[in-house]
Design an enzyme around this catalytic site. Structure first.
Site, short mmCIF file in Angstrom:
data_model
loop_
_atom_site.label_atom_id
_atom_site.label_comp_id
_atom_site.label_asym_id
_atom_site.label_seq_id
_atom_site.Cartn_x
_atom_site.Cartn_y
_atom_site.Cartn_z
N GLY A 239 28.31 -79.34 45.59
CA GLY A 239 27.39 -78.46 45.77
C GLY A 239 27.43 -77.50 46.97
O GLY A 239 26.62 -76.40 47.18
N GLU A 273 32.34 -84.78 45.34
CA GLU A 273 32.53 -84.26 44.31
C GLU A 273 32.40 -82.66 44.45
O GLU A 273 31.45 -82.04 43.49
CB GLU A 273 31.56 -84.73 42.97
CG GLU A 273 31.27 -86.06 42.93
CD GLU A 273 30.07 -86.44 41.96
OE1 GLU A 273 29.21 -85.45 41.65
OE2 GLU A 273 30.24 -87.52 41.40
N PRO A 274 33.16 -81.99 45.22
CA PRO A 274 32.99 -80.64 45.37
C PRO A 274 33.61 -79.85 44.02
O PRO A 274 34.98 -80.43 43.60
CB PRO A 274 34.01 -80.17 46.43
CG PRO A 274 34.92 -81.40 46.80
CD PRO A 274 33.97 -82.58 46.25
N TYR A 316 23.17 -65.26 35.70
CA TYR A 316 22.59 -65.72 37.09
C TYR A 316 22.10 -64.41 37.99
O TYR A 316 21.57 -64.64 39.04
CB TYR A 316 23.23 -66.87 37.95
CG TYR A 316 23.79 -67.83 37.33
CD1 TYR A 316 22.95 -68.96 36.95
CD2 TYR A 316 25.26 -68.00 37.37
CE1 TYR A 316 23.63 -70.01 36.44
CE2 TYR A 316 25.84 -69.03 36.73
CZ TYR A 316 24.87 -70.15 36.35
OH TYR A 316 25.75 -71.30 35.86
N CYS A 342 28.24 -55.65 23.30
CA CYS A 342 27.24 -55.21 22.85
C CYS A 342 25.89 -55.72 23.19
O CYS A 342 25.14 -56.44 22.59
CB CYS A 342 27.33 -55.00 21.31
SG CYS A 342 28.84 -54.18 20.72
N TYR A 370 33.35 -71.67 37.69
CA TYR A 370 32.31 -71.30 36.53
C TYR A 370 32.62 -70.17 36.03
O TYR A 370 31.74 -69.26 35.88
CB TYR A 370 31.04 -71.39 37.29
CG TYR A 370 30.86 -72.72 37.89
CD1 TYR A 370 30.58 -74.23 37.03
CD2 TYR A 370 30.68 -72.91 39.39
CE1 TYR A 370 30.55 -75.21 37.53
CE2 TYR A 370 30.56 -74.33 39.72
CZ TYR A 370 30.26 -75.53 39.03
OH TYR A 370 30.27 -76.61 39.43
C1 LIG Z 1 28.62 -79.44 38.81
C2 LIG Z 1 28.61 -80.77 39.76
C3 LIG Z 1 29.43 -80.96 40.85
C4 LIG Z 1 30.08 -79.64 41.49
O1 LIG Z 1 29.14 -78.86 41.77
P1 LIG Z 1 29.64 -77.60 42.66
O2 LIG Z 1 28.36 -76.94 43.09
O3 LIG Z 1 30.45 -76.61 41.75
O4 LIG Z 1 30.34 -78.29 44.16
C5 LIG Z 1 29.45 -82.20 41.18
N1 LIG Z 1 28.95 -83.19 40.76
C6 LIG Z 1 28.12 -83.06 39.77
C7 LIG Z 1 27.39 -84.28 39.17
C8 LIG Z 1 27.86 -81.75 39.22
O5 LIG Z 1 26.96 -81.80 38.01
#
Ligand SMILES: *Cc1c(COP(=O)(O)O)cnc(C)c1O
Length: 418
Positions: A239, A273-274, A316, A342, A370
């Site tokens: 995140g 989990e980046p 977004y 289009c 993304y």
């Molecule tokens: C999407 C996601 C991430 C990565 O999010 P980022 O904003 O790209 O860092 C990590 N863990 C989970 C469970 C996710 O759904």
């Protein structure tokens, strides 16, 4: 220094000029920098030196095999959300013991595959999933390592589409239910309670909500310990945001230090989990201006990339810097940079002050996360090529799709259909 910089008036990716890449591979084209990927991963690993930890790259941000390979070689693990991503990371050489499996909708087949391979942990997101996983593991004669993804109910203060840690979101189990579910999990024969997990959203620019979420999760960890359920790891999710325009994205240090301080006295392995932070600014989308269409109300620059390639602006309202590869002299005009699809939502940037001529190359920046991963074949547009630059070399890491491939799986009705 950024891996994408101007040299002698020409924008380069590391030591390769973007006009060279366009000449060799055509446009539109995704361009990634190996050095950028490595630097971004290093930033995390530096802060985690001496700490029992694992950085699990969130594959969904960019799942190209070369990207996965570069990160795996530097010791990254992976956070996956589907069997498809699992097969990808294995194809890229990932160690199964460095894979965590997130997602709210894991199927029986996906669980079977992950159990057979022997992944590090399932991040379980509901009571139903807990029961299913126990049954599937039992039928295979295996034990499933689990953590519960807890929804800490904190506001990540980001775009509503990418905020995941509020009660109203579909993700994770409610904070109030977590204890009950953990007790249940501990009583199921084919599960092994291993950790706890939370992920509160994406493109976060303020470290405070991460800390707030951690505090709540640690209260649970202590309650569980009092119950005799001892966890081995804590997964803090991803995140962390990046700079697209002028955002002040926190350094990895500013984001991690307060959290690591809270974890110092504990025997918990730290998982992260980046996604975006590792790849977002390691890629750009190279596109060429097809037509200039100046008008009374608006000026349109029509380029050969579109919303099917890069959906984020349409989806977004996201901002991506748009940079001329070889800047021209002259008076800038405000241009809406749009694609040929289009839809009126098909724009890459609006009102950009640029000096343009037809045929110019433009770089749509910060397009590593993304971006290709969310691309489509809308309007029967083949997906663009992907190129990874490594110093002076440019490797084609996904060739451009052909139109024939787009309908290769389709059939006309049989001749006797009338
Ligand atoms: C999407 C996601 C991430 C990565 O999010 P980022 O904003 O790209 O860092 C990590 N863990 C989970 C469970 C996710 O759904």
């Amino acid at each position: 220094m950024s891996a994408f910089a101007s040299k002698n008036g020409v924008l380069h990716a590391e030591s390769v000029s973007l006009p060279d890449i366009a000449a060799r591979f055509g446009t539109p084209c995704w361009v990634y920098s190996r050095r950028s990927l490595e630097t971004a991963l290093d930033e995390f690993q530096q802060e985690l030196l001496g700490i029992d930890s694992l950085v699990c790259y969130a594959v969904k941000a960019n799942s190209n095999l070369a990207v996965l390979d570069v990160l795996a070689r530097r010791g990254a693990g992976f956070d996956i959300v589907s069997a498809g991503e699992l097969q990808r990371v294995l194809a890229a050489g990932a160690d199964p013991r460095q894979i965590v499996f997130s997602g709210v909708g894991k199927t029986v087949a996906e669980m079977e595959l992950a159990l057979t391979i022997g992944i590090l942990c399932f991040n379980v997101e509901s009571a139903g999933e807990l029961e299913r996983l126990n049954t599937v593991a039992g039928s295979l004669g295996r034990t499933a390592p689990i953590s519960l993804r807890v929804n800490p109910d904190v506001d990540a203060r980001t775009h509503p589409y990418v905020s995941t840690g509020l009660k109203e979101n579909k993700f994770g189990v409610a904070y109030e239910e977590a204890l009950t579910l953990y007790r249940q999990a501990a009583g199921l024969a084919n599960l092994e309670v291993s950790g706890i997990d939370c992920h509160i959203g994406s493109q976060l620019l303020d470290p405070a909500p991460f800390s707030e979420a951690l505090d709540k999760v640690l209260v649970l960890v202590d309650q569980l310990a009092a119950d005799g359920i001892v966890l081995h790891h804590i997964d803090l999710g991803g995140g962390l945001g990046i700079r697209y325009r002028d955002e002040e994205a926190p350094t990895v240090k500013a984001y991690l230090l307060p959290m690591l301080a809270k974890l110092r006295q504990r025997q918990l392995r730290v998982l992260l989990e980046p996604g975006r932070r590792l790849v977002g600014n390691a890629g750009l989308l190279l596109t060429r201006v097809e037509y200039l269409k100046p008008g009374e109300v608006k000026n349109f620059a029509i380029v050969d990339a579109a919303m099917n390639d890069l959906a984020r602006p349409a989806l977004y309202g996201s901002w991506h810097d748009i940079v001329p590869v070889v800047p021209r002299q002259g008076a800038a005009l405000p241009w809406d940079v749009v694609g040929p699809v289009c839809e009126s939502g098909d724009f890459l940037g609006r009102g950009r002050e640029l000096v343009l001529a037809a045929g110019d190359l433009l770089a749509i920046m910060s397009a590593g996360a993304y971006s290709m991963a969310m691309s489509s074949n809308y309007n029967s547009r083949p997906r663009a090529a992907e190129v990874m630059v490594d110093g002076t070399r440019a490797h084609l890491v996904r060739r451009r799709e052909t139109v024939e491939e787009l309908y290769a799986l389709e059939q006309r009705l049989p001749a006797d259909a009338g």
